[in-house]
Motif scaffolding. Structure first.
Motif, mmCIF file in Angstrom:
data_model
loop_
_atom_site.group_PDB
_atom_site.id
_atom_site.type_symbol
_atom_site.label_atom_id
_atom_site.label_comp_id
_atom_site.label_asym_id
_atom_site.label_seq_id
_atom_site.Cartn_x
_atom_site.Cartn_y
_atom_site.Cartn_z
ATOM 1 N N LYS A 126 1.197 -0.847 0.321
ATOM 2 C CA LYS A 126 -0.082 -0.227 0.069
ATOM 3 C C LYS A 126 0.701 0.836 -0.180
ATOM 4 N N ALA A 132 -3.082 5.487 0.781
ATOM 5 C CA ALA A 132 -4.007 4.746 1.460
ATOM 6 C C ALA A 132 -3.838 4.287 3.158
ATOM 7 N N LYS A 169 -4.982 0.111 -16.768
ATOM 8 C CA LYS A 169 -5.391 -0.483 -15.689
ATOM 9 C C LYS A 169 -4.388 -0.749 -14.627
ATOM 10 N N GLY A 216 -3.796 2.397 -12.953
ATOM 11 C CA GLY A 216 -5.129 2.964 -11.888
ATOM 12 C C GLY A 216 -5.176 1.973 -10.601
ATOM 13 N N HIS A 217 -4.717 0.722 -11.085
ATOM 14 C CA HIS A 217 -4.443 0.105 -9.532
ATOM 15 C C HIS A 217 -3.829 0.582 -8.800
ATOM 16 N N ASN A 242 -2.267 3.751 -8.478
ATOM 17 C CA ASN A 242 -2.796 4.893 -7.410
ATOM 18 C C ASN A 242 -4.034 4.417 -6.838
ATOM 19 N N GLN A 243 -5.045 3.495 -7.167
ATOM 20 C CA GLN A 243 -5.990 2.892 -5.825
ATOM 21 C C GLN A 243 -5.286 2.454 -4.687
ATOM 22 N N ARG A 244 -4.165 1.826 -4.601
ATOM 23 C CA ARG A 244 -3.804 1.687 -3.719
ATOM 24 C C ARG A 244 -2.867 2.436 -2.656
ATOM 25 N N GLY A 245 -2.764 4.241 -3.224
ATOM 26 C CA GLY A 245 -2.383 4.526 -2.965
ATOM 27 C C GLY A 245 -0.806 5.020 -3.064
#
Length: 290
Positions: free
Chosen positions: A202, A206, A263, A266-267, A269-272
């Motif tokens: 992470k 996040a 893809k 973005g993943h 980025n979502q994990r911080g």
């Protein structure tokens, strides 16, 4: 021999020796009234239930009960209710607990509600005042309790939730009352949480969001993270790079393809992970891939 592993098996309950006369029923009633663990706290209905285990002769039961009522030890439902209400308010309990206890003791609902209303009117009972005074008397501060625990204790004593909330806010130490989450947050080691989050792939953003959701003070989290990085205890850049490789292989992505690369980006980025960490990860991964 019964099969004790059979779900339908039910052991036989031992039947009490049955009374052969009214005197036998009376002796049983006397024992329950004076020597049992419920001594002097039995209602007429509860006594009847106990005596019905000794006999099905309702006349004997009625006579045994009447003997106890004649000497004043076994109260009528109304007398028992009145006495219990008075004792409960004297002990700083609320109507909710009075009602719950008396219902379990087989007192009719109508009698409970009527006697509660009559006593409250006669004595001018204000439960909000009672619970407020109780808190002031028993809690000099809120240092050793949480809000959840305090609310649970007071509502269990039979007070309404809104009266409990009012009384708590009236306490001089209300500003220091914390929830369990806030108490736990104060004890949280932010550095340890950063290291734990980094090991779980992470990014700092996040990790920070997760700690904020738990009411943890993260005002210095960037400073703490920088110090950990300087001491080589964490490395978000390397962690992001390694995780990218695992993710790409797991999802069978082709980072030369714009859609697949987006893809993966973005993943991460979502994990911080930060844009700098993600950019570094792709550059390193593509060099290795070549």
């Amino acid at each position: 021999m019964p099969d004790f592993f059979d779900d339908d098996y039910k052991p036989k309950q031992r039947k009490l020796p049955q009374a052969t006369s009214v005197e036998g029923v009376h002796r049983s009633a006397t024992w329950h009234m004076y020597e049992s663990d419920k001594a002097f706290f039995l209602t007429e209905a509860e006594m009847r239930v106990r005596l019905e285990r000794k006999t099905d002769n309702q006349e004997w039961i009625a006579e045994a009960i009447q003997r106890l009522k004649n000497i004043g030890d076994l109260k009528t439902d109304q007398q028992f209710t009145q006495q219990y209400i008075e004792q409960s308010y004297f002990g700083d309990y609320g109507a909710g607990r009075v009602y719950d206890v008396l219902i379990k003791k087989l007192i009719p609902k109508k009698i409970i509600l009527e006697e509660l209303a009559a006593y409250q009117k006669e004595k001018g009972i204000d439960e909000r005042e009672i619970v407020t005074n109780y808190i002031q008397s028993y809690y000099s501060s809120f240092e050793k309790t949480s809000k959840e625990t305090l609310v649970r204790v007071l509502t269990k004593r039979g007070f309404k939730h809104e009266d409990v909330e009012y009384a708590i806010k009236e306490h001089h130490d209300y500003s220091n009352l914390k929830t369990k989450m806030e108490i736990k947050a104060e004890k949280t080691d932010v550095a340890a949480e950063i290291k734990k989050g980094e090991r779980k792939n992470k990014g700092l953003r996040a990790i920070k969001a997760a700690l904020q959701a738990k009411k943890v003070d993260v005002s210095n989290i960037e400073k703490i993270a920088d110090e950990l990085a300087r001491n080589d205890e964490i490395d978000f850049f390397e962690r992001c790079k390694d995780y990218l490789a695992v993710y790409v292989n797991k999802k069978r992505l082709d980072t030369s393809d714009y859609s697949d690369k987006s893809k993966a980006y973005g993943h991460l980025n979502q994990r911080g992970y930060s844009s700098e960490e993600i950019k570094f990860a792709f550059e390193e991964f593509e060099q290795t891939d070549d």
